[in-house]
Every structure is written in structure tokens, then in C-alpha cells.
Design a protein around this motif. Structure first.
Motif, PDB file in Angstrom:
ATOM      1  N   ILE A 119       0.792  -1.178   0.227  1.00  0.00           N
ATOM      2  CA  ILE A 119      -0.113   0.009  -0.007  1.00  0.00           C
ATOM      3  C   ILE A 119       0.849   1.267  -0.106  1.00  0.00           C
ATOM      4  O   ILE A 119       0.307   2.403   0.304  1.00  0.00           O
ATOM      5  N   ALA A 120       2.148   0.968  -0.192  1.00  0.00           N
ATOM      6  CA  ALA A 120       2.955   2.403  -0.246  1.00  0.00           C
ATOM      7  C   ALA A 120       2.634   3.551  -1.121  1.00  0.00           C
ATOM      8  O   ALA A 120       2.736   4.534  -0.772  1.00  0.00           O
ATOM      9  N   ASP A 121       2.064   3.072  -2.216  1.00  0.00           N
ATOM     10  CA  ASP A 121       1.692   4.069  -3.296  1.00  0.00           C
ATOM     11  C   ASP A 121       0.417   4.850  -2.746  1.00  0.00           C
ATOM     12  O   ASP A 121       0.015   5.985  -3.386  1.00  0.00           O
ATOM     13  N   ARG A 122      -0.475   4.309  -1.712  1.00  0.00           N
ATOM     14  CA  ARG A 122      -1.281   5.197  -0.914  1.00  0.00           C
ATOM     15  C   ARG A 122      -1.155   5.813   0.291  1.00  0.00           C
ATOM     16  O   ARG A 122      -1.975   6.063   1.135  1.00  0.00           O
ATOM     17  N   PHE A 123       0.237   5.702   0.434  1.00  0.00           N
ATOM     18  CA  PHE A 123       0.783   6.237   1.870  1.00  0.00           C
ATOM     19  C   PHE A 123       1.563   7.440   2.002  1.00  0.00           C
ATOM     20  O   PHE A 123       2.445   7.303   0.928  1.00  0.00           O
ATOM     21  N   HIS A 124       1.529   8.419   2.679  1.00  0.00           N
ATOM     22  CA  HIS A 124       2.571   9.325   2.858  1.00  0.00           C
ATOM     23  C   HIS A 124       2.883   9.720   4.371  1.00  0.00           C
ATOM     24  O   HIS A 124       2.425   9.510   5.193  1.00  0.00           O
ATOM     25  N   PHE A 125       4.371   9.737   4.192  1.00  0.00           N
ATOM     26  CA  PHE A 125       5.033  10.505   5.343  1.00  0.00           C
ATOM     27  C   PHE A 125       5.634  11.631   5.268  1.00  0.00           C
ATOM     28  O   PHE A 125       6.885  11.828   4.915  1.00  0.00           O
ATOM     29  N   PRO A 126       4.746  12.819   5.659  1.00  0.00           N
ATOM     30  CA  PRO A 126       5.300  14.117   5.579  1.00  0.00           C
ATOM     31  C   PRO A 126       6.265  14.575   6.692  1.00  0.00           C
ATOM     32  O   PRO A 126       6.655  15.719   6.501  1.00  0.00           O
ATOM     33  N   GLY A 127       6.529  13.704   7.652  1.00  0.00           N
ATOM     34  CA  GLY A 127       7.480  14.264   8.901  1.00  0.00           C
ATOM     35  C   GLY A 127       6.688  14.915   9.586  1.00  0.00           C
ATOM     36  O   GLY A 127       5.653  15.025   9.721  1.00  0.00           O
ATOM     37  N   PHE A 128       7.596  15.596  10.780  1.00  0.00           N
ATOM     38  CA  PHE A 128       7.224  16.373  11.822  1.00  0.00           C
ATOM     39  C   PHE A 128       6.331  17.548  11.190  1.00  0.00           C
ATOM     40  O   PHE A 128       6.782  18.379  10.423  1.00  0.00           O
TER      41      PHE A 128
END
Length: 420
Positions: free
Chosen positions: A298-307
Motif C-alpha cells: 500500500i506504499a502508493d497510497r501512503f504518505h510520510f510528510p514528517g514532523f
């Protein structure tokens, strides 16, 4: 009434919920009237809101005598402290600390964060507390969280004034039971020396009583609240994704249960691929969560924008359709309340303190990823459910104000001062 508070964070420079809660409570107490609060933090930056509390930085407390001119003091720390204050404090140095690493003003440097030498900074902070306690006028001492308990104890020993400690979390919450004995001993020492203990939830109160062996009569729950949002935050207008957006916002650590969020996301996406998931924050499990999302396909549907901080937080929430807090052990958890303020339906774990006071949210066990996934799916699929949680949640959270919490704390002060 005058209170001397010891804290570790204060907005706008915060690293977690402790600073937000400290600010909200202090302002709420001030709004109750007849409160004079001095708030001590390790390292102020000069841009803190001083309209309702006097801010003192431990990093500006002289603990070694220095013969320095007023002009020099002004040039070094004038944006943070009045030079007269520096000299007044210098006259109350109670021992020779010149064997320590002191700067040109005779002060100890602090990171203002949670550094590798945190225990050393906690000890140094308690040294500064001794100078402050001998200088300031106050009726009661209030220490926020374990990092400041030694400072509060020192201030009590110096003055004989009553000590109230505020348990925002215990190491049982932070470590999932794998408790650090050094931290545990600092926490328990604070609890033993305290005249009264405030906990942010009944969940935390029970931990204090059962795990630390404290008399229940000595422990009172005062739930956290939220500060009404300014128009600047309420009016943010970030770009909206075409898909529904489900957000996790917090430290990516084992206490916050991020893996349950990823697993629930994988289940939702099996039934509805038109959803994006956001894990905003930083922490020691971030790399593991990126890997887990990839393993679940599911990496293509996941976002990790940070702090995220300040306005970014509210832009992130405004762009969300659902907020999820799957914490394993959350003493309170202010973030769902912030989400509700922005009109975002929230799902929280039953293992969180805020679950004790919130009704217009969906509550699941942190480990029940099927129930969590069902709740997410329902909110993003059924507009009527989304609208009801949004409207009722907004109405509820607007009634949870810091002045009410502040009034309860003032009652506790009067109790330890034998004024009621």
C-alpha cells in the motif's frame, strides 16, 4: 495566589503534547483571575507569550558569580530576560558551581530539547531551581512531568512551600511496560515528595496508584482541554485531494500504535482503493512503518510528510476526512480534540485518557484493526455518518475549555495551602 511552575516545553517551541498542555492550563488558570504564575523552562527563545505568565529560562540563571556589566548582560540575554532580573538572581547563588561547565554569564547551557544527556540536564535544571526558589515569591510549586520533579522537590526543600506534581504520562505509557528503572525512580520520588498529584486522566491516576503505590486520596484527575483556535488556523484552506484522506498525527513510536494504523489501512484499501493515508510525525519507528506499508503493498497510497508544527498541523487536519489515534497507552491525547476543532471525525483507542470525556468519536481497542478499519470505511463511505460526527464533535469540543481545568487546579492549590 502565586504559583511557581516548572515545565520543559512552552509554545511556540514544542516537541509534543506536554508544551501544548502546559500552555493551555497556565492560560486557563490565569483566565480564572487572581493568579500570578511564573513558568520556568530550560531554554526560552524570547518569543513566548508572556501576557499571562512570567517566563524564566534556566539557561539564564546564574549559578556561578560573574562580574559582568549591565551592557554586556543586555547584549547577551536582553531579548529574553531583563538584566535587573539577572543580577537579582545572581545574589541568590547558594553554592559554588564553578566546577561545572558554565558560560560567560555563569549560567548552565540547556538544549531545550530531549538530548542524549537528558538526565544530566534534569539534574542541572534542579540546581537552577534552587536559585529561582530563593529569589521568587510564590505560594505553591507546580512541576509538569517527570523531567521537572527533581526541580520541584529542590524548590520545596529550599522554601517549605507545598509541591503539586502534574503527571502528563508515566514511563509505563512511554515504554509499553518495559520501564526504565531510573525514570521510574525519578517519577516515584516526585510522587512521594508531592503534597498532591494531578493526573490527566483516570487511566493515568490508576497507574499512579497501582504501579507506584500512591495513596488514592493524594491523586486527583484533571482532564486536559483545548485552546480555542484563532481565525488564522480556522481559515486555513489547503489543497484537497480527490480521494478521501485518513490521517495519523503524532510521534511514530510504539506508545502511539502506528503499526495498527498501517494494518487498518491495508484492510480499508482492500475494499476501497480511493483513500489516501497520511502518517505525519517523526520517531524511532518511522522506517519500520515505511517498510510495513511497502510489505502490505500500500506504499502508493501512503504518505510520510514528517514532523508538523504550528499552522502545518491545522492545514494537515483541514485536508483530512478522518483522524485516527490508535495509541496503545495514551495518558490523555489532545490531538483528537484538535482534529474535532477543525471538523474532522475522529477514531480513538479505548486505551486513551480522552476517551473518558469524548462521546462524539468512535472508540476501538488499539489492537482491533478490523474494528478500526470498519470505522474508517464507514466514515469515508457514508456522508450522513461523516456529517454527524463532524457537527456533534465540533459542538462537544468547543465546550472542553482550559479555564474549567484551571479552576480545578486552583482548588487543589487551595487544598494543599489549607485555604478551603
Amino acid at each position: 495566589m502565586k504559583a511557581l511552575m516548572f515545565g520543559w516545553e512552552f509554545p511556540p517551541h514544542i516537541l509534543g503534547g506536554l508544551g501544548t498542555a502546559s500552555y493551555g492550563l497556565t492560560k486557563g488558570m490565569w483566565e480564572c483571575g487572581n493568579m500570578d504564575i511564573t513558568f520556568v523552562i530550560p531554554k526560552p527563545h524570547g518569543d513566548e507569550d508572556k501576557s499571562f505568565a512570567k517566563i524564566i529560562g534556566a539557561s539564564q540563571i546564574p549559578v556561578g558569580w560573574r562580574d559582568v556589566s549591565r551592557e554586556y548582560v543586555e547584549s547577551r540575554i536582553g531579548n529574553i530576560m531583563n538584566p535587573d532580573e539577572y543580577y537579582r538572581l545572581r545574589d541568590h547563588i547558594y553554592a559554588d558551581f564553578n566546577y561545572m561547565r558554565l558560560n560567560d554569564l555563569g549560567c548552565i547551557e540547556f538544549s531545550g530539547r530531549y538530548p542524549d544527556n537528558l538526565l544530566e540536564e534534569i539534574n542541572n535544571y534542579s540546581i537552577c531551581a534552587g536559585v529561582i526558589a530563593r529569589t521568587e515569591e510564590f505560594d505553591v510549586i507546580h512541576s509538569h512531568d517527570w523531567l521537572t520533579y527533581p526541580a520541584g522537590i529542590h524548590a520545596k526543600q529550599v522554601t517549605g512551600k507545598p509541591l503539586v506534581i502534574h503527571v502528563h504520562a508515566t514511563d509505563f505509557d512511554r515504554s509499553r511496560g518495559n520501564v526504565n528503572p531510573t525514570v521510574y525512580n525519578i517519577e516515584r520520588d516526585g510522587m512521594i515528595h508531592a503534597d498532591h498529584i494531578i493526573t490527566v486522566s483516570n487511566l493515568t491516576r490508576n497507574t499512579v496508584i497501582e504501579k507506584y503505590g500512591i495513596d488514592p486520596a493524594k491523586v486527583t484527575t484533571v482532564h486536559n482541554a483545548v485552546t480555542p483556535l484563532s481565525e488564522e488556523f480556522l481559515s486555513v484552506d489547503p489543497p484537497r485531494a480527490k480521494e478521501k484522506v485518513v490521517t495519523f498525527l503524532g510521534r511514530i513510536t510504539m506508545q502511539k500504535g502506528p503499526e495498527y494504523f498501517v494494518e487498518a489501512a491495508a484492510r480499508v484499501l482492500k475494499n476501497n482503493h480511493n483513500v489516501r493515508f497520511v502518517m505525519a510525525g517523526s520517531g524511532d519507528m518511522m522506517d519500520k512503518m515505511i517498510t510495513l506499508a511497502a510489505e502490505r503493498g500500500i506504499a502508493d497510497r501512503f504518505h510520510f510528510p514528517g514532523f508538523q508544527k504550528g499552522k502545518q498541523v491545522y492545514e494537515m487536519l483541514k485536508a483530512s476526512d478522518v483522524y485516527v489515534m490508535p495509541s496503545v497507552s495514551e495518558p490523555f491525547g489532545i490531538s483528537p480534540l484538535e482534529a474535532m476543532q477543525m471538523g474532522v471525525p475522529s477514531i480513538i483507542s479505548k486505551q486513551s485518557g480522552c476517551a473518558e470525556i469524548l462521546t462524539n468519536v468512535i472508540k476501538t481497542d488499539y489492537w482491533d484493526i478490523d474494528a478500526m478499519a470498519d470505522a474508517i470505511y464507514s466514515i469515508v463511505t457514508y456522508p450522513a455518518m461523516y456529517d454527524q460526527l463532524k457537527e456533534d464533535g465540533l459542538d462537544e469540543v468547543n465546550r472542553i475549555t482550559w479555564d474549567k481545568a484551571g479552576a480545578k487546579v486552583i482548588d487543589i492549590y487551595n487544598k494543599v495551602l489549607h485555604r478551603n
